[in-house]
Design an enzyme around this catalytic site. Structure first.
Site, PDB file in Angstrom:
ATOM      1  N   GLY A   1       0.932  -1.264   0.027  1.00  0.00           N
ATOM      2  CA  GLY A   1       0.046  -0.203   0.014  1.00  0.00           C
ATOM      3  C   GLY A   1       0.967   1.261   0.184  1.00  0.00           C
ATOM      4  O   GLY A   1       1.371   1.598   1.219  1.00  0.00           O
TER       5      GLY A   1
ATOM      6  N   GLY B   1       0.371   4.282  -1.050  1.00  0.00           N
ATOM      7  CA  GLY B   1      -0.400   5.520  -1.099  1.00  0.00           C
ATOM      8  C   GLY B   1       0.307   6.655  -0.549  1.00  0.00           C
ATOM      9  O   GLY B   1       1.529   6.814  -0.341  1.00  0.00           O
TER      10      GLY B   1
ATOM     11  N   GLY C   1       2.258   5.048   3.122  1.00  0.00           N
ATOM     12  CA  GLY C   1       3.217   4.063   2.505  1.00  0.00           C
ATOM     13  C   GLY C   1       4.454   4.393   1.637  1.00  0.00           C
ATOM     14  O   GLY C   1       5.767   4.303   2.115  1.00  0.00           O
TER      15      GLY C   1
ATOM     16  N   ALA D   1       0.131  12.227   5.752  1.00  0.00           N
ATOM     17  CA  ALA D   1       0.374  12.826   4.475  1.00  0.00           C
ATOM     18  C   ALA D   1      -0.521  12.569   3.457  1.00  0.00           C
ATOM     19  O   ALA D   1      -1.482  12.116   3.965  1.00  0.00           O
ATOM     20  CB  ALA D   1       1.306  11.221   3.693  1.00  0.00           C
TER      21      ALA D   1
ATOM     22  N   LYS E   1      -5.324   6.485  19.878  1.00  0.00           N
ATOM     23  CA  LYS E   1      -5.431   7.069  18.489  1.00  0.00           C
ATOM     24  C   LYS E   1      -6.942   6.884  17.863  1.00  0.00           C
ATOM     25  O   LYS E   1      -7.505   7.960  17.416  1.00  0.00           O
ATOM     26  CB  LYS E   1      -4.641   6.407  17.403  1.00  0.00           C
ATOM     27  CG  LYS E   1      -4.677   7.028  15.950  1.00  0.00           C
ATOM     28  CD  LYS E   1      -3.395   7.808  15.603  1.00  0.00           C
ATOM     29  CE  LYS E   1      -3.869   8.551  14.452  1.00  0.00           C
ATOM     30  NZ  LYS E   1      -3.014   8.382  13.289  1.00  0.00           N
TER      31      LYS E   1
ATOM     32  N   ASN F   1      -9.790   9.409  16.011  1.00  0.00           N
ATOM     33  CA  ASN F   1     -10.763   9.169  15.013  1.00  0.00           C
ATOM     34  C   ASN F   1     -12.020   9.074  15.025  1.00  0.00           C
ATOM     35  O   ASN F   1     -13.063   9.614  14.131  1.00  0.00           O
ATOM     36  CB  ASN F   1      -9.974   8.040  13.930  1.00  0.00           C
ATOM     37  CG  ASN F   1      -8.754   8.188  13.854  1.00  0.00           C
ATOM     38  OD1 ASN F   1      -7.885   7.316  14.036  1.00  0.00           O
ATOM     39  ND2 ASN F   1      -8.385   9.371  13.187  1.00  0.00           N
TER      40      ASN F   1
ATOM     41  N   ASN G   1     -13.631  12.187  12.772  1.00  0.00           N
ATOM     42  CA  ASN G   1     -13.862  11.705  11.357  1.00  0.00           C
ATOM     43  C   ASN G   1     -15.456  11.533  10.679  1.00  0.00           C
ATOM     44  O   ASN G   1     -15.398  12.519   9.781  1.00  0.00           O
ATOM     45  CB  ASN G   1     -13.062  10.475  11.128  1.00  0.00           C
ATOM     46  CG  ASN G   1     -11.543  10.301  11.265  1.00  0.00           C
ATOM     47  OD1 ASN G   1     -11.018  11.132  12.051  1.00  0.00           O
ATOM     48  ND2 ASN G   1     -10.748   9.634  10.558  1.00  0.00           N
TER      49      ASN G   1
ATOM     50  N   SER H   1      -9.521  12.740   6.619  1.00  0.00           N
ATOM     51  CA  SER H   1      -9.664  11.695   5.544  1.00  0.00           C
ATOM     52  C   SER H   1     -10.943  11.315   5.147  1.00  0.00           C
ATOM     53  O   SER H   1     -11.374  11.261   4.084  1.00  0.00           O
ATOM     54  CB  SER H   1      -8.547  10.733   5.746  1.00  0.00           C
ATOM     55  OG  SER H   1      -9.100  10.013   6.958  1.00  0.00           O
TER      56      SER H   1
ATOM     57  N   GLU I   1     -13.243   4.417   6.093  1.00  0.00           N
ATOM     58  CA  GLU I   1     -12.714   3.238   7.035  1.00  0.00           C
ATOM     59  C   GLU I   1     -13.832   3.220   8.115  1.00  0.00           C
ATOM     60  O   GLU I   1     -13.340   2.996   9.193  1.00  0.00           O
ATOM     61  CB  GLU I   1     -11.212   3.653   7.469  1.00  0.00           C
ATOM     62  CG  GLU I   1     -10.273   3.795   6.311  1.00  0.00           C
ATOM     63  CD  GLU I   1      -8.984   3.679   6.876  1.00  0.00           C
ATOM     64  OE1 GLU I   1      -8.566   4.768   7.448  1.00  0.00           O
ATOM     65  OE2 GLU I   1      -7.988   2.745   6.709  1.00  0.00           O
TER      66      GLU I   1
END
Ligand code: NAD
Length: 303
Positions: A7, A9, A12, A129, A185, A189, A193, A255, A267
Site C-alpha cells: 500500500g 499511497g 506508504g 501525508a 488514536k 478518529n 472523522n 480523510s 474506513e
C-alpha cells in the site's frame, strides 16, 4: 532490514521514501499501476513545507519480483487489509516481521488470522501525508510513531524497527502498552472523522458549535467506556487530547471527509463501526457510534 511496504499511497510512500533516503532497501508495492509506473519512471516526489524532493525507490504492482522481506509494513486502507496480507504472504521467510501502522481497530486480528502472531508487531503513527497524484505526495504531519510487541515485551526486534525509523527522521518509540496507544488514536478518529465528514466541516469547526461539541463528546465517551471495559488503560483525559488534535488540525478536512466528498469508501468499519462491534461483544449500548456508523454506511451505498 529489507522492508516491503504494502500500500504505497500517501503514508506508504512517505515511510518508504524517508526510509529509502536514509539508505535502507525498501520496496513499495501498490495495485495502482499508474502510481507505480510514475515512481519507476520519475522517482517519488515528496513535498514538504513547500520544498520538493525526488526519491529513487523500488516500486512494483506485483510482489513476485521482490524476493523475501525482513519486514512487511501495511499501509493499505483497512478495508483492503485482508487481501493485502494474503497477497504479501509470498514475501515471508522464517523470521519475517509483519507490522501495521494503519488507523482503526481490526488490523492486528486480520494479520493474525493469516500469520503466526509471534511475527506480528503493532504500531500507531502521528505522521500525516496526502496523495497529490501518481508518484507525488505531501508530508503533512509530524507526530510520534510507536511500535510494540503484542505481549508488551520490549524486544531487540522492536528496538531495531524503531532505530531504523528514527534514522529515517520518523520519530519513533517502542511501547510496552501499544494496544492502549492504538485506542488513544482511535478516540481521536472516533470523535472527528465521521462527524466532520457528515457535516461537511473542517476539523476546527467541530469546536465552534455546542451541538457538534456535544456529539463529539458523546461519541468519544462511548468509545472510552468500551475501552475501559476491555481492560485498556486509559490515561489522562482523552477528551482533552481529542480537542488538542482538533485545534492543531483546525484547517484540515479529515480523510473520511475527503473520502465522502470524492464518493469513495471510508474506513468507518475500523473506526466508529469497530466501537459498535466491541460494544456488542461486551453487551454495552453505544447509540451515538451506531447511528453515525449507519449514516455513513447509507451514504456509501448511494455512491
Ligand atoms: P491511501 O489511500 O493514500 O493509500 C492506500 C494505498 O493502498 C492505495 O494507493 C491503494 O492503491 C493501495 N492498495 C489497495 N489494496 C492494495 C493491495 N492489495 N496491495 C497493495 N496496495 C494496495 O491511504 P493512506 O492515507 O496512505 O492511509 C493508509 C492507512 O494509514 C489507513 O489506515 C489510514 O487511516 C492510515 N493513516 C493515514 C494517515 C494520513 O495522513 N494519510 C495518517 C495516519 C494513518
Amino acid at each position: 532490514m529489507k522492508t516491503v511496504i504494502i500500500g504505497a499511497g500517501a503514508m506508504g510512500s512517505l515511510f518508504g521514501g524517508l526510509l529509502s533516503l536514509s539508505g535502507k532497501e525498501v520496496w513499495l508495492v501498490d495495485v495502482w499501476e499508474e502510481h507505480v509506473d510514475a515512481i519507476r519512471s520519475n522517482g517519488l516526489a515528496i513535498e514538504e513545507k513547500g520544498k520538493a524532493e525526488t526519491v529513487s525507490i523500488n516500486a512494483t504492482s506485483g510482489v513476485t519480483s521482490v524476493g523475501k522481506a525482513d519486514l512487511i509494513l501495511y499501509f493499505v486502507k483497512t478495508y483492503h487489509t485482508e487481501k493485502a496480507i494474503n497477497d504479501s504472504l509470498v514475501l515471508q521467510k522464517e523470521d519475517t516481521l509483519f507490522l501495521t501502522l494503519q488507523n482503526g481497530l481490526g488490523n492486528e486480528e486480520m494479520i493474525c488470522k493469516q500469520v503466526d502472531r509471534k511475527k506480528v508487531i503493532l504500531g500507531v503513527t502521528g505522521q500525516g501525508a496526502t496523495l497529490l497524484g501518481p508518484g507525488q505526495i505531501r508530508h503533512a504531519g509530524w507526530g510520534k510513531t510507536y511500535v510494540g510487541e503484542l505481549d508488551g515485551k520490549i524486544t531487540d526486534r522492536t528496538d531495531q524497527i524503531a532505530r531504523m525509523l528514527n534514522n529515517a527522521g520518523i520519530e519513533t518509540e517502542v511501547s510496552s502498552r501499544i494496544h492502549d496507544l492504538v485506542w488513544e488514536k482511535l478516540f481521536v478518529n472516533v470523535g472527528i472523522n465521521a462527524l466532520a465528514a457528515l457535516l461537511g466541516l473542517k476539523n476546527g469547526q467541530l469546536l465552534d458549535y455546542p451541538e457538534t461539541l456535544r456529539l463529539l463528546e458523546s461519541l468519544v465517551s462511548e468509545a472510552i467506556e468500551v475501552a475501559k471495559r476491555k481492560g485498556i488503560q486509559v490515561q489522562g483525559n482523552p477528551m482533552d487530547r481529542v480537542k488538542v488534535v482538533i485545534e492543531a488540525t483546525r484547517e484540515n478536512r479529515c480523510s473520511m471527509g475527503q473520502d465522502l466528498d470524492r464518493k469513495r469508501r471510508t474506513e468507518i468499519d475500523a473506526i466508529n463501526g469497530a466501537v459498535v462491534r466491541e460494544a456488542e461483544r461486551l453487551g454495552i449500548s453505544v447509540p451515538y457510534n451506531r447511528m453515525i456508523t449507519d449514516l455513513i454506511k447509507v451514504i456509501e451505498k448511494t455512491f
